[in-house]
Enzyme design. Structure first.
Site, short mmCIF file in Angstrom:
data_model
loop_
_atom_site.label_atom_id
_atom_site.label_comp_id
_atom_site.label_asym_id
_atom_site.label_seq_id
_atom_site.Cartn_x
_atom_site.Cartn_y
_atom_site.Cartn_z
N ALA A 72 -15.66 -3.78 -24.50
CA ALA A 72 -16.91 -3.87 -25.26
C ALA A 72 -18.00 -4.46 -24.38
CB ALA A 72 -16.72 -4.73 -26.51
N ASP A 73 -19.23 -4.15 -24.74
CA ASP A 73 -20.37 -4.74 -24.05
C ASP A 73 -21.45 -5.02 -25.09
OD1 ASP A 73 -21.48 -5.46 -21.35
OD2 ASP A 73 -23.09 -4.18 -22.10
N THR A 74 -22.12 -6.17 -24.95
CA THR A 74 -23.10 -6.61 -25.93
C THR A 74 -24.42 -6.96 -25.25
OG1 THR A 74 -21.37 -7.49 -27.38
CG2 THR A 74 -23.60 -8.33 -27.73
#
Length: 213
Positions: A72-74
């Site tokens: 995931a990347d935020t």
């Protein structure tokens, strides 16, 4: 772990993402993918988070092709600016003042890889900050919680004191929306299965009808 249960690798060093997965009782290890997460010139934030999450997942999947990989990347986006992790205390104060009393968007891209297959989902969550005082800002910075956090705050921690409301998946703001995982696993041919008080990840069973039916 039984023979039919798949190993899961979280392609992240984030303790917050690991804690969210631990709630499910899944057997998870983690690996830190070695990729360049720098945002490219003129790259839209939506494109950036999806590209980085995919690169993380594929890097780890290449190293361990038998594992199911979650990445995931935020990003925190306010106006035309993407707020990453603060460089220092002054940078954190600048970010929080930028967010104060206004809405911003948190983008989280989630990617699952297994056996050469890939599935992804993008969450866009609106977070509205209160018009907090300078005293509250100084208190929050003194806690040190801003360190290593995109946008210089943690919704799941003391940073909740700064937040008026959230529209969307709260776990996406923390960094990993668990509710998205069943559909993502299903897309790549996997499913979550209940085993007592925990979950395990197994291959999807395909039933073949006998001849003549």
């Amino acid at each position: 772990m039984s023979e039919s249960e798949l190993s899961i690798v979280l392609a992240s060093s984030s303790p917050r993402r690991r804690q969210l997965l631990d709630r499910l009782g899944l057997p998870v290890t983690h690996a830190i993918p070695k990729i360049d997460e720098t945002r490219r010139a003129h790259e839209p934030p939506v494109v950036h988070v999806q590209r980085v999450a995919g690169a993380k997942a594929r890097a780890v999947a290449t190293a361990d092709p038998n594992a199911a990989v979650i990445a995931a990347d935020t990003s925190v986006v306010v106006g035309d600016e993407v707020l990453g992790k603060p460089a220092d205390l002054d940078d954190a104060a600048r970010m929080l003042r930028r967010l104060r009393g206004r809405p911003h968007t948190v983008l989280t891209a989630t990617v699952v890889c297994w056996a050469g297959r890939e599935a992804s989902h993008l969450d866009a969550v609106t977070v509205v900050f209160t018009a907090f005082s300078e005293d509250l800002l100084r208190w929050y910075l003194a806690t040190g919680e801003h360190r290593d956090k995109a946008g210089a705050y943690a919704l799941q921690g003391k940073g909740a004191m700064l937040v008026e409301r959230v529209k969307g998946n709260v776990q996406a703001v923390v960094g990993l929306p668990l509710a998205r995982l069943p559909a993502l696993f299903a897309t790549v041919g996997l499913r979550l299965e209940a085993r007592g008080d925990r979950l395990s990840l197994v291959r999807t069973v395909t039933t073949v009808s006998p001849p003549g039916r």
